[in-house]
Design an enzyme around this catalytic site. Structure first.
Site, short mmCIF file in Angstrom:
data_model
loop_
_atom_site.label_atom_id
_atom_site.label_comp_id
_atom_site.label_asym_id
_atom_site.label_seq_id
_atom_site.Cartn_x
_atom_site.Cartn_y
_atom_site.Cartn_z
N PHE A 360 0.81 -1.22 0.00
CA PHE A 360 0.00 0.00 0.00
C PHE A 360 0.85 1.28 0.00
CE2 PHE A 360 -1.73 -3.29 2.91
CZ PHE A 360 -2.52 -3.93 1.96
N CYS A 361 1.98 1.25 -0.68
CA CYS A 361 2.89 2.40 -0.74
C CYS A 361 3.23 2.90 0.66
CB CYS A 361 2.28 3.53 -1.58
SG CYS A 361 2.06 3.11 -3.31
#
Length: 447
Positions: A360-361
């Protein structure tokens, strides 16, 4: 613009794709259950209607004498006022339209006259752009984290404190007013990455004491490629233009240019008129839905999902802090014995459920939480319902009790059902081949 108030079988608002039928690997079809709002939210009906109204007038803005150009210009600038009012911007603040939150944060990063303090929990968009960043590791509680932030600000002057409004991994909401007061106490300004907060909670930046706010239309039910940076003018006016080009200037000679003040200074080129108007329409709709009870609706569904998943043996629901007072509709979890990509592929192929798997970055945060290989994120929105939540919980219960009924294999970071008989529509190029990244509706573990 309508809202469903308390119907356990219904969503709160009409969104695009609400009745989308998707194929399953067993040859049947079902209605798609979208749990990927935190990545990109579907369009609200109010937004698509506004775009349909504007399309006949679509034209370039600001310098056109034609009637359509004048209408487009007026709609573009009206959107600036709508967004400013929606976030409670100060009278001396400016609204700059960008491509997305990442674009907004990179723009501001070029304007900060000094160090920036950030937390280790941040999305990469609020971690990587700052040239002189100092990272504070979040503690086990929000209270302890505030103490650590204060210590960092007290130890050495900083120009900016840049924090997320709500974690894109766990949904936990930070005390923005306390953080703003803390930053100002030590002579710093505060930037809030509102990408996950603004779609779920009303943000009044003047009341909270926020100096800068960034957010994206594509997470705000306006997936037409526009973002926002709103905040104090002085840093933005003093900086070099984010992009050099037409629209950002007052006068150009062969050896010099006189740059325009903000917002034009940082909006060079032909702007995304449709995206900006769509974003403003979403702001109008969200204001209406909040009054109608959308926050309570989301909290009830989020609690139902967290409680349901926590009750399943072997499921671990991720959290950062032990004292978070509020969370938006994001629930990230793991299942013992199954990788996140395999879980996401299973949910898609056998249950028609779309989730997000990966990091999720937020690689540093996932590693610190003990999930360096990623996890599964289920995110809720205005189109979510009790039936969707129960369907996801039931699918995870089946996975734990019986395992998948299909075979799944990983190739180049993508998990796919083997074989994958699901056809694609013509707009996506027809049938998807086995091993295609599109075949599982998941994302690479590296994202």
């Amino acid at each position: 613009m309508t809202a469903v108030l308390d119907n356990s079988c219904a969503s709160f608002a009409t969104v695009s794709g609400a009745d989308l039928q998707v194929p399953l690997v067993n040859g049947s079809t079902c209605t798609y259950a979208n749990f990927d709002y935190a990545a990109s939210a579907p369009a609200l009906a109010h937004v698509t209607e506004r775009i349909a109204d504007l399309l006949p007038y679509y034209s370039s803005v600001h310098r056109g004498a034609g009637y359509a150009s004048r209408v487009s210009t007026a709609a573009y600038e009206k959107a600036r006022v709508t967004v400013s009012n929606f976030v409670g911007a100060q009278s001396d603040a400016v609204v700059i339209f960008t491509r997305n939150t990442t674009d907004s944060l990179n723009l501001l990063a070029g304007c900060v006259p000094g160090d920036t303090v950030v937390l280790d929990i941040e999305h990469h968009a609020n971690l990587l752009p700052w040239n002189d960043r100092r990272v504070v590791v979040a503690a086990e509680s929000i209270a302890e984290t505030l103490v650590s932030i204060e210590a960092e600000l007290a130890a050495k002057p900083a120009a900016l404190l840049a924090v997320t409004g709500a974690s894109n991994v766990t949904g936990e909401v930070l005390p923005i007013d306390e953080l703003a007061a803390l930053a100002h106490r030590y002579g710093a300004r505060i930037l809030v990455d509102g990408a996950q907060l603004v779609p779920h909670r009303r943000v009044d930046i003047e009341a909270l004491g926020v100096d800068y706010l960034a957010f994206s239309g594509h997470k705000l039910y306006a997936p037409h490629g526009a973002g926002v940076l709103v905040g104090k003018r002085d840093w933005l006016d003093a900086a070099e233009p984010y992009l050099a080009g037409g629209g950002a200037v007052r006068h150009v000679g062969l050896d010099h240019a006189e740059w325009a003040p903000v917002p034009a200074r940082h909006e060079a080129g032909t702007p995304n008129v449709l995206g900006v108007v769509a974003l403003a329409a979403a702001c109008e709709a969200l204001e209406h839905f909040e009054v109608a009870g959308s926050v309570d609706h989301e909290r009830r569904l989020s609690d139902r999902l967290r409680d349901g998943l926590t009750a399943v043996p072997g499921v671990d629901v991720l959290t950062v802090w032990n004292d978070s007072p509020d969370s938006v509709g994001i629930v990230t979890f793991s299942v013992d014995g199954f990788g996140p990509g395999e879980i996401a592929a299973y949910l898609s192929a056998e249950h028609g459920i779309g989730v997000r798997d990966g990091k999720f970055c937020a690689h540093p945060l996932l590693a610190r939480l003990g999930h360096a290989d990623g996890a599964v994120r289920a995110s809720l929105g205005l189109g979510s319902s009790d039936a969707d939540v129960d369907r996801l919980i039931g699918a995870i219960e089946t996975l734990v009790a019986d395992g998948p009924s299909w075979t799944y294999e990983e190739e180049n970071g993508w998990w796919n059902p083997i074989p994958d008989p699901r056809p694609f529509p013509e707009l996506a190029g027809g049938a998807a081949g086995v091993g295609s990244p599109c075949a599982t509706q998941t994302v690479s573990i590296a994202s």
